[in-house]
Design a protein around this motif. Sequence first.
Motif, PDB file in Angstrom:
ATOM      1  N   PRO A   1      14.152  19.344  48.092  1.00  0.00           N
ATOM      2  CA  PRO A   1      15.557  19.826  48.042  1.00  0.00           C
ATOM      3  C   PRO A   1      16.511  18.736  47.542  1.00  0.00           C
ATOM      4  CG  PRO A   1      14.959  19.322  50.291  1.00  0.00           C
ATOM      5  CD  PRO A   1      13.702  19.132  49.498  1.00  0.00           C
ATOM      6  N   ILE A   2      16.304  18.333  46.314  1.00  0.00           N
ATOM      7  CA  ILE A   2      17.122  17.284  45.696  1.00  0.00           C
ATOM      8  C   ILE A   2      17.754  17.867  44.441  1.00  0.00           C
ATOM      9  CG2 ILE A   2      17.100  15.009  44.594  1.00  0.00           C
ATOM     10  CD1 ILE A   2      14.763  14.249  46.379  1.00  0.00           C
ATOM     11  N   PHE A   3      19.002  17.530  44.252  1.00  0.00           N
ATOM     12  CA  PHE A   3      19.778  18.056  43.122  1.00  0.00           C
ATOM     13  C   PHE A   3      20.250  16.885  42.269  1.00  0.00           C
ATOM     14  CE2 PHE A   3      23.828  19.950  41.444  1.00  0.00           C
ATOM     15  CZ  PHE A   3      23.221  20.911  40.656  1.00  0.00           C
ATOM     16  N   PHE A   4      19.973  16.930  40.963  1.00  0.00           N
ATOM     17  CA  PHE A   4      20.350  15.872  40.016  1.00  0.00           C
ATOM     18  C   PHE A   4      21.538  16.351  39.178  1.00  0.00           C
ATOM     19  CE2 PHE A   4      15.851  15.224  40.844  1.00  0.00           C
ATOM     20  CZ  PHE A   4      15.772  13.858  41.050  1.00  0.00           C
ATOM     21  N   VAL A   5      22.536  15.485  39.045  1.00  0.00           N
ATOM     22  CA  VAL A   5      23.713  15.765  38.206  1.00  0.00           C
ATOM     23  C   VAL A   5      23.895  14.582  37.261  1.00  0.00           C
ATOM     24  CG1 VAL A   5      26.181  16.213  38.134  1.00  0.00           C
ATOM     25  CG2 VAL A   5      24.802  17.136  40.000  1.00  0.00           C
ATOM     26  N   ALA A   6      23.973  14.873  35.974  1.00  0.00           N
ATOM     27  CA  ALA A   6      24.132  13.828  34.958  1.00  0.00           C
ATOM     28  C   ALA A   6      25.553  13.868  34.408  1.00  0.00           C
ATOM     29  CB  ALA A   6      23.134  14.030  33.823  1.00  0.00           C
ATOM     30  N   THR A   7      26.205  12.702  34.430  1.00  0.00           N
ATOM     31  CA  THR A   7      27.503  12.533  33.767  1.00  0.00           C
ATOM     32  C   THR A   7      27.272  11.791  32.441  1.00  0.00           C
ATOM     33  OG1 THR A   7      27.906  10.493  34.996  1.00  0.00           O
ATOM     34  CG2 THR A   7      28.728  12.544  35.959  1.00  0.00           C
ATOM     35  N   GLN A   8      28.330  11.271  31.870  1.00  0.00           N
ATOM     36  CA  GLN A   8      28.183  10.636  30.566  1.00  0.00           C
ATOM     37  C   GLN A   8      27.295   9.391  30.632  1.00  0.00           C
ATOM     38  OE1 GLN A   8      32.265   9.978  29.388  1.00  0.00           O
ATOM     39  NE2 GLN A   8      32.280  11.808  28.103  1.00  0.00           N
TER      40      GLN A   8
ATOM     41  N   THR B   1      25.770   8.066  33.947  1.00  0.00           N
ATOM     42  CA  THR B   1      24.911   7.934  35.127  1.00  0.00           C
ATOM     43  C   THR B   1      24.308   9.281  35.485  1.00  0.00           C
ATOM     44  OG1 THR B   1      26.771   8.313  36.642  1.00  0.00           O
ATOM     45  CG2 THR B   1      26.287   6.018  36.023  1.00  0.00           C
ATOM     46  N   ILE B   2      23.256   9.221  36.332  1.00  0.00           N
ATOM     47  CA  ILE B   2      22.622  10.406  36.908  1.00  0.00           C
ATOM     48  C   ILE B   2      22.590  10.198  38.419  1.00  0.00           C
ATOM     49  CG2 ILE B   2      20.532  11.813  37.025  1.00  0.00           C
ATOM     50  CD1 ILE B   2      19.852  10.914  34.215  1.00  0.00           C
ATOM     51  N   ARG B   3      23.156  11.137  39.159  1.00  0.00           N
ATOM     52  CA  ARG B   3      23.233  11.047  40.617  1.00  0.00           C
ATOM     53  C   ARG B   3      22.293  12.081  41.237  1.00  0.00           C
ATOM     54  NH1 ARG B   3      28.182   8.506  42.361  1.00  0.00           N
ATOM     55  NH2 ARG B   3      29.352   7.784  40.560  1.00  0.00           N
ATOM     56  N   SER B   4      21.581  11.639  42.242  1.00  0.00           N
ATOM     57  CA  SER B   4      20.677  12.537  42.973  1.00  0.00           C
ATOM     58  C   SER B   4      21.218  12.745  44.384  1.00  0.00           C
ATOM     59  CB  SER B   4      19.263  11.964  43.026  1.00  0.00           C
ATOM     60  OG  SER B   4      19.250  10.716  43.708  1.00  0.00           O
ATOM     61  N   TYR B   5      21.262  14.033  44.821  1.00  0.00           N
ATOM     62  CA  TYR B   5      21.815  14.401  46.121  1.00  0.00           C
ATOM     63  C   TYR B   5      20.740  15.133  46.937  1.00  0.00           C
ATOM     64  CZ  TYR B   5      26.329  13.507  43.870  1.00  0.00           C
ATOM     65  OH  TYR B   5      27.383  12.934  43.201  1.00  0.00           O
ATOM     66  N   ASP B   6      20.740  14.873  48.234  1.00  0.00           N
ATOM     67  CA  ASP B   6      19.884  15.602  49.170  1.00  0.00           C
ATOM     68  C   ASP B   6      20.661  16.827  49.641  1.00  0.00           C
ATOM     69  OD1 ASP B   6      18.223  16.549  51.140  1.00  0.00           O
ATOM     70  OD2 ASP B   6      17.744  14.561  51.936  1.00  0.00           O
ATOM     71  N   LEU B   7      20.142  18.032  49.281  1.00  0.00           N
ATOM     72  CA  LEU B   7      20.876  19.258  49.609  1.00  0.00           C
ATOM     73  C   LEU B   7      20.794  19.578  51.096  1.00  0.00           C
ATOM     74  CD1 LEU B   7      19.849  21.482  46.566  1.00  0.00           C
ATOM     75  CD2 LEU B   7      21.955  20.190  46.898  1.00  0.00           C
ATOM     76  N   SER B   8      19.709  19.194  51.753  1.00  0.00           N
ATOM     77  CA  SER B   8      19.590  19.505  53.185  1.00  0.00           C
ATOM     78  C   SER B   8      20.508  18.613  54.020  1.00  0.00           C
ATOM     79  CB  SER B   8      18.138  19.330  53.629  1.00  0.00           C
ATOM     80  OG  SER B   8      17.715  17.985  53.396  1.00  0.00           O
ATOM     81  N   LYS B   9      20.604  17.324  53.652  1.00  0.00           N
ATOM     82  CA  LYS B   9      21.477  16.415  54.389  1.00  0.00           C
ATOM     83  C   LYS B   9      22.873  16.311  53.784  1.00  0.00           C
ATOM     84  CE  LYS B   9      17.622  13.495  55.845  1.00  0.00           C
ATOM     85  NZ  LYS B   9      17.059  12.118  55.842  1.00  0.00           N
ATOM     86  N   GLN B  10      23.006  16.824  52.571  1.00  0.00           N
ATOM     87  CA  GLN B  10      24.301  16.793  51.864  1.00  0.00           C
ATOM     88  C   GLN B  10      24.836  15.362  51.747  1.00  0.00           C
ATOM     89  OE1 GLN B  10      27.067  19.521  53.631  1.00  0.00           O
ATOM     90  NE2 GLN B  10      25.776  21.319  53.271  1.00  0.00           N
ATOM     91  N   GLU B  11      24.011  14.516  51.150  1.00  0.00           N
ATOM     92  CA  GLU B  11      24.395  13.121  50.963  1.00  0.00           C
ATOM     93  C   GLU B  11      23.834  12.617  49.638  1.00  0.00           C
ATOM     94  OE1 GLU B  11      22.765  10.925  54.165  1.00  0.00           O
ATOM     95  OE2 GLU B  11      20.679  11.074  53.465  1.00  0.00           O
ATOM     96  N   LEU B  12      24.441  11.520  49.156  1.00  0.00           N
ATOM     97  CA  LEU B  12      24.014  10.911  47.908  1.00  0.00           C
ATOM     98  C   LEU B  12      22.805  10.014  48.161  1.00  0.00           C
ATOM     99  CD1 LEU B  12      24.553  10.215  44.871  1.00  0.00           C
ATOM    100  CD2 LEU B  12      26.034   8.371  45.678  1.00  0.00           C
TER     101      LEU B  12
END
Length: 776
Positions: free
Chosen positions: A621-628, A630-641
């Motif tokens: 349950p990890i969500f990756f978001v890419a900006t110009q 960097t790429i940030r990975s978030y834990d969806l269950s804990k809702q943290e970076l």
Amino acid sequence: MAPQYSTKKRKAITHDSPEADKLVLSDGGGDLHAGFLDGIISQSESEASSPENTDESAYDEEDDDDGLKSSEEGFDSDEIPSHDEGEKRTNNGLNGTAQSNLDLIGGDEDTELPPNHTVAEDANGNPRYIYQDIDPVYASDDSESPETTNTIGNIPLSFYDSYPHIGYDINGKKIARPAKGEALDALLDSIDIPKGWTGLTDPNTGKPLELSEQELNLLKRIQMNEVGEEGYDPYPATVEYFTSRTELMPLSAAPEPKRRFVPSKHEAKRVMKIVKAIREGRILPYKPPQEIIEEDVNVPHYDVWANEAPRPDHAMNVPAPKVPPPGYDESYHPPPEYLPDTKEKKAWEEADDEDRPKDYLPTDHSSLRKVPGYDKLIKEKFERCLDLYLAPRVRRSKLNIDPESLLPKLPSPDELRPFPTTCATIFRGHLGRVRSLAVDPSGIWLASGGDDGTIRVWELLTGRQLWHVKISSEDAVNVVRWRPGTDAVILSAAAGDDLYFVIPPITSPEVEDRSNTILDEGFGYASAKPTSDSMAKSPVTQWIRPTSARLTDAGVLLKTHLRSTIRVVSWHRRGDYLTTVSPSGQSSSVAIHTLSKHLTQQPFRRLKGLAQSAKFHPTKPIFFVATQRTIRSYDLSKQELLKIILPGARWISSFDVHPLGDNLIVGSYDKRLLWHDLDLSVRPYKTLRYHKKAIRQVKFHGGGMPLFADASDDGSLQIFHGKVVGDMMENATIVPVKVLKGHGVTGSLGVLDLDWHPREPWCVSAGADGTCRLWT
């Protein structure tokens, strides 16, 4: 300086009484009075005159002293000097005033002068004489009276700094110090400059020093490096002392003497005398003094060849290189066969310095004195010093290592098969660019969307178009993606701000019914959900049926509207969640949709940078978001970076996560493909630069094959073999295996999207030339 008078003369003048002065003025008439004033004027003029008159004034003083002595001798006798003797004394140098006073004193012996002093007693009771002040008899209204002259002599004026006066005048009176103006007066004086003002102070009087116009002109000429005398000609006409004409006849017809043709014996003796002195060492030739250079003791100097003793021949000894002897072509007059012809000379001049066989060109000179200077002499000497300095002194055995052995051993591409190599099918039908495509989970159909606003479904193996629908007449279809899983066939497509869910009529009725059921579950959840305060706020988007009957009949059954243009759509592996990315949406650029609940969430209130893409982790349950950048990975269950990945690219275009979830690849607009090992570091493990233009899309093979590819604007696809193992001690193996070319470049755009077959090593690409290609 004012002339110094003797004490005797001062005594004679001091004894003059006022009655005698009156008598002189009455009896002597205008002559004596004029003479008295004339003496004063002449004295002041002599004081103010130039230093050239100093000798004359001194001469007059000597005459005055002589006249005074002769007059005192007359006082000792009882004789009265006659008128002639008085004139003689006048001619000898006495002035009119002193002579008239002496005549009065010697002319009447019976007349007694009143005393000019008073007698008083001092502290001891002794008589004390108090004399009256001297009256110079200067008329107060006389405009021609001379200025007060300082008579301190050759004494610096600084001696009087502690006194209120600066000296004494001719009568013995104190001369007061001139008043000094304040700063404002000095400023006004500097603004209104009087004539002759210099800004200097006279050292004798302490008053401002004023110069005449002639003196100012003299200083001005000297300051301008001109001759001080006005009218002086520095370049007078040449005076020819000897005429330039040659006389035909000599001045003397006498024959030349014999001594002009015979060597001089006297000079020979002198020369031999000098030669003998030189031979004996008594006369030494002139030698210029040698310059003594002081060396710094603290700076160490090393002599490289200090121990350069001759060594016996040895296999390990390398002697210093020697300069080769010159050849015939280096002579100033070489043989004709060594001289270059016109073509060889032109070729030598046009060639670069490094390509020339020789640094010089043989040249013929008729004589040695006609040889010009060699312009490369300093350079050659410097290179010779480098050869000696860098020459090896000992022969060292080198390691015979093959450079190819240092490179990592990569497997042969034939060993890494299978991978796509040829174009098997071309899909034509779109009007304009094909922006996106996707292969369904079964691997049978291919969906594509383009600038014409249509969605087309093709048969993958044959390239036949099965179905199409036009969902927008204004916006292009930017993204098409199939829902994961084979239990239902649902295609999502984004055109402008709208996200459509389509069930193409290409499957069996049972699959269509299951697909309709999945899409309709959200309407039942929306009507049955409880109403509470926490849910009272309005939803982000509305999930509705399309209003057009044409779209409904074609299979477009569900639609949701966002606030900005959708560029990326990515599904979760379970098929119930999907995410959309709208780069122009700012805080609402990333949205997560739940298909079974018809619910849209915006998890980020504030995102650092513009969102470019988003992906779900394949297994966690990890969500990756890419900006110009960097790429940030978030834990969806804990809702943290969890982690911030730094690819180091200027602008990220796309990224994809490996099916095992421990590696990802990143494509950027600055032509770089970056491989990241998430367990190793946040920095890229490998940076690959194989494209000449921007990379638009990167994709891993999802069917278990170690393949990944990227698509670029240069019209090519690069296929890589990327092997990832579970052993932590072994790194990933990345080998480029094939470059696929076939798409044309239209408007600086090449391949815009790609996808892999779910099971086979087949790749599908979409190009800006309006075609799709299957590579097998």
